[in-house]
Design a protein around this motif. Structure first.
Motif, PDB file in Angstrom:
ATOM      1  N   PRO A 128      26.852 -24.003  38.096  1.00 18.27           N
ATOM      2  CA  PRO A 128      26.425 -23.823  36.705  1.00 18.27           C
ATOM      3  C   PRO A 128      25.788 -22.460  36.420  1.00 18.27           C
ATOM      4  N   SER A 129      25.095 -21.886  37.393  1.00 17.77           N
ATOM      5  CA  SER A 129      24.368 -20.640  37.113  1.00 17.77           C
ATOM      6  C   SER A 129      25.199 -19.421  37.478  1.00 17.77           C
ATOM      7  N   SER A 130      25.058 -18.390  36.683  1.00 18.40           N
ATOM      8  CA  SER A 130      25.773 -17.143  36.961  1.00 18.40           C
ATOM      9  C   SER A 130      25.153 -16.406  38.142  1.00 18.40           C
ATOM     10  N   GLU A 131      23.853 -16.578  38.370  1.00 22.60           N
ATOM     11  CA  GLU A 131      23.200 -15.957  39.524  1.00 22.60           C
ATOM     12  C   GLU A 131      23.745 -16.544  40.826  1.00 22.60           C
ATOM     13  N   GLY A 132      23.968 -17.851  40.844  1.00 20.61           N
ATOM     14  CA  GLY A 132      24.531 -18.493  42.029  1.00 20.61           C
ATOM     15  C   GLY A 132      25.944 -18.022  42.299  1.00 20.61           C
ATOM     16  N   LYS A 133      26.728 -17.849  41.246  1.00 18.18           N
ATOM     17  CA  LYS A 133      28.089 -17.343  41.402  1.00 18.18           C
ATOM     18  C   LYS A 133      28.080 -15.927  41.956  1.00 18.18           C
ATOM     19  N   HIS A 134      27.198 -15.099  41.401  1.00 19.71           N
ATOM     20  CA  HIS A 134      27.104 -13.711  41.856  1.00 19.71           C
ATOM     21  C   HIS A 134      26.700 -13.657  43.326  1.00 19.71           C
ATOM     22  N   LYS A 135      25.719 -14.435  43.718  1.00 22.28           N
ATOM     23  CA  LYS A 135      25.254 -14.453  45.103  1.00 22.28           C
ATOM     24  C   LYS A 135      26.354 -14.938  46.050  1.00 22.28           C
ATOM     25  N   ALA A 136      27.104 -15.954  45.631  1.00 22.66           N
ATOM     26  CA  ALA A 136      28.185 -16.472  46.467  1.00 22.66           C
ATOM     27  C   ALA A 136      29.296 -15.448  46.634  1.00 22.66           C
ATOM     28  N   PHE A 137      29.663 -14.772  45.562  1.00 19.20           N
ATOM     29  CA  PHE A 137      30.714 -13.760  45.676  1.00 19.20           C
ATOM     30  C   PHE A 137      30.251 -12.552  46.479  1.00 19.20           C
ATOM     31  N   CYS A 138      28.978 -12.194  46.395  1.00 16.30           N
ATOM     32  CA  CYS A 138      28.445 -11.098  47.213  1.00 16.30           C
ATOM     33  C   CYS A 138      28.444 -11.471  48.690  1.00 16.30           C
ATOM     34  N   THR A 139      28.192 -12.744  48.971  1.00 13.22           N
ATOM     35  CA  THR A 139      28.213 -13.207  50.350  1.00 13.22           C
ATOM     36  C   THR A 139      29.607 -13.046  50.954  1.00 13.22           C
ATOM     37  N   CYS A 140      30.627 -13.283  50.164  1.00  9.92           N
ATOM     38  CA  CYS A 140      32.005 -13.218  50.655  1.00  9.92           C
ATOM     39  C   CYS A 140      32.608 -11.825  50.551  1.00  9.92           C
ATOM     40  N   GLY A 141      31.989 -10.931  49.829  1.00 11.22           N
ATOM     41  CA  GLY A 141      32.559  -9.611  49.590  1.00 11.22           C
ATOM     42  C   GLY A 141      32.819  -8.805  50.847  1.00 11.22           C
ATOM     43  N   SER A 142      31.880  -8.825  51.777  1.00  8.99           N
ATOM     44  CA  SER A 142      32.064  -8.029  52.995  1.00  8.99           C
ATOM     45  C   SER A 142      33.225  -8.549  53.825  1.00  8.99           C
ATOM     46  N   HIS A 143      33.346  -9.865  53.928  1.00  5.99           N
ATOM     47  CA  HIS A 143      34.447 -10.428  54.701  1.00  5.99           C
ATOM     48  C   HIS A 143      35.791 -10.141  54.035  1.00  5.99           C
ATOM     49  N   LEU A 144      35.852 -10.295  52.738  1.00  8.50           N
ATOM     50  CA  LEU A 144      37.107 -10.030  52.041  1.00  8.50           C
ATOM     51  C   LEU A 144      37.510  -8.562  52.147  1.00  8.50           C
ATOM     52  N   SER A 145      36.541  -7.657  52.099  1.00  7.73           N
ATOM     53  CA  SER A 145      36.874  -6.238  52.249  1.00  7.73           C
ATOM     54  C   SER A 145      37.438  -5.932  53.636  1.00  7.73           C
ATOM     55  N   VAL A 146      36.894  -6.575  54.661  1.00  6.13           N
ATOM     56  CA  VAL A 146      37.413  -6.393  56.015  1.00  6.13           C
ATOM     57  C   VAL A 146      38.833  -6.948  56.123  1.00  6.13           C
ATOM     58  N   VAL A 147      39.071  -8.118  55.551  1.00  8.31           N
ATOM     59  CA  VAL A 147      40.403  -8.727  55.593  1.00  8.31           C
ATOM     60  C   VAL A 147      41.417  -7.847  54.869  1.00  8.31           C
ATOM     61  N   PHE A 148      41.061  -7.342  53.690  1.00  7.41           N
ATOM     62  CA  PHE A 148      41.992  -6.513  52.940  1.00  7.41           C
ATOM     63  C   PHE A 148      42.236  -5.163  53.617  1.00  7.41           C
TER      64      PHE A 148
END
Length: 134
Positions: A112-132
């Motif tokens: 429900p919260s946009s802060e939670g969404k932002h935090k979750a996507f930031c958590t995954c950002g480093s891994h996704l950048s390595v994969v790409f």
């Protein structure tokens, strides 16, 4: 890393119970065992090849594909193994990463919260950048 991110985002309260040191060690051991068996199998199949004289590899790094090109004997089995290993070692991890991130994105979009969404996507950002990048 994809499984770690999946557990951290989709099951945050059970993270420490699921991602324990025993699981980390078993994941590490299985990765090392599979890599060692693959390298050993490639080495054994290269040792059965016969090579012509005056061989020179024009690269700094002695790559398996370059060694197979230098062989005078039939390399069909070696090429099939290289193809199968590449498909397996690229296909299984990529499907696991895709599966985990589909679940992560669906879980994040239900937050429900946009802060939670932002935090979750930031958590995954480093891994996704390595994969790409890989």
């Amino acid at each position: 890393m994809a499984f770690d991110r999946y557990v951290a985002i989709c099951h945050p309260l059970r993270y420490t119970a699921i991602m324990n040191p025993r699981l980390y060690v078993s994941l590490l051991q299985s990765s090392l065992l599979i890599s060692t068996i693959d390298a050993f199998l490639h080495t054994l199949l290269v040792l059965r090849l016969s090579f012509c004289t005056d061989l020179e590899i024009l690269h700094f790094f002695c790559e398996l594909a370059e060694v197979i090109e230098l062989a005078c004997s039939d390399t069909l089995i070696n090429n099939i193994l290289v193809f199968v290993a590449a498909c397996v070692f690229a296909g299984f991890p990529l499907s696991g990463i895709t599966f985990s991130y589909i679940h992560i994105v669906s879980s994040v979009l239900r937050m429900p919260s946009s802060e939670g969404k932002h935090k979750a996507f930031c958590t995954c950002g480093s891994h996704l950048s390595v994969v790409f990048l890989f």
